[in-house]
Enzyme design. Structure first.
Site, PDB file in Angstrom:
ATOM      1  N   GLY A  41       0.814  -1.219   0.000  1.00  0.00           N
ATOM      2  CA  GLY A  41       0.000   0.000   0.000  1.00  0.00           C
ATOM      3  C   GLY A  41       0.843   1.263   0.000  1.00  0.00           C
ATOM      4  O   GLY A  41       0.546   2.234  -0.699  1.00  0.00           O
ATOM      5  N   CYS A  42       1.918   1.245   0.765  1.00  0.00           N
ATOM      6  CA  CYS A  42       2.788   2.425   0.868  1.00  0.00           C
ATOM      7  C   CYS A  42       3.541   2.665  -0.440  1.00  0.00           C
ATOM      8  O   CYS A  42       3.754   3.813  -0.836  1.00  0.00           O
ATOM      9  CB  CYS A  42       3.757   2.267   2.036  1.00  0.00           C
ATOM     10  SG  CYS A  42       2.893   2.132   3.623  1.00  0.00           S
TER      11      CYS A  42
END
Length: 151
Positions: A41-42
């Site tokens: 996600g990051c």
């Protein structure tokens, strides 16, 4: 905190920089907090800010990504993802605390303290104008850019 001046802070950042909020006066500052370098996600979030970076710059905005990771981890992440903006290392959580992004989260059935994915937009006068908490990554960077263009 919304519509109030953000206190000055400094963070060690990538490229041998120190990010100082006070030295950004006259520019819009986008600070996005994320849990961990090189996680799915990051990485996606960083890539979206990277891909829109030219438009943020055109709109007069500076982008800073912040997590608790070390500068070494940040440098590797920045290089691997070709990020055109700096990443700040908040190992002591001082800036995370200032923006109240530390939360208890469930990970594999255990309670862990971590960074809640959040983004803040500070206007040219140092006033917090918008915040997003518990961010869902898809489309988020575009939403932030659209808001920045209204300032």
């Amino acid at each position: 905190m919304l519509d109030t001046a953000v206190p000055d802070f400094s963070l060690p950042a990538t490229s041998g920089q120190t990010f100082n909020l006070a030295t950004q006066a006259g520019q819009v500052v986008v600070i996005y907090f994320y849990p961990k370098d090189s996680t799915p996600g990051c990485t996606t979030e960083a890539q979206q800010f990277r891909d829109l970076h030219g438009e943020f710059t055109t709109a007069g905005a500076v982008v800073l990504g912040v997590s608790r990771d070390s500068l070494k981890s940040h440098e590797n992440f920045k290089t691997k993802q070709a990020l055109p903006f700096e990443l700040g290392s908040d190992a002591d959580e001082a800036v995370c605390t200032l923006f109240a992004v530390m939360k208890l989260k469930n990970m594999y059935g255990k309670q862990v303290r971590g960074v809640e994915r959040s983004t803040f937009v500070i206007d040219r006068n140092g006033v917090l104008r918008r915040e997003w908490r518990g961010v869902k990554v898809p489309g988020h960077a575009q939403e932030v850019l659209d808001f920045v263009k209204t300032l």
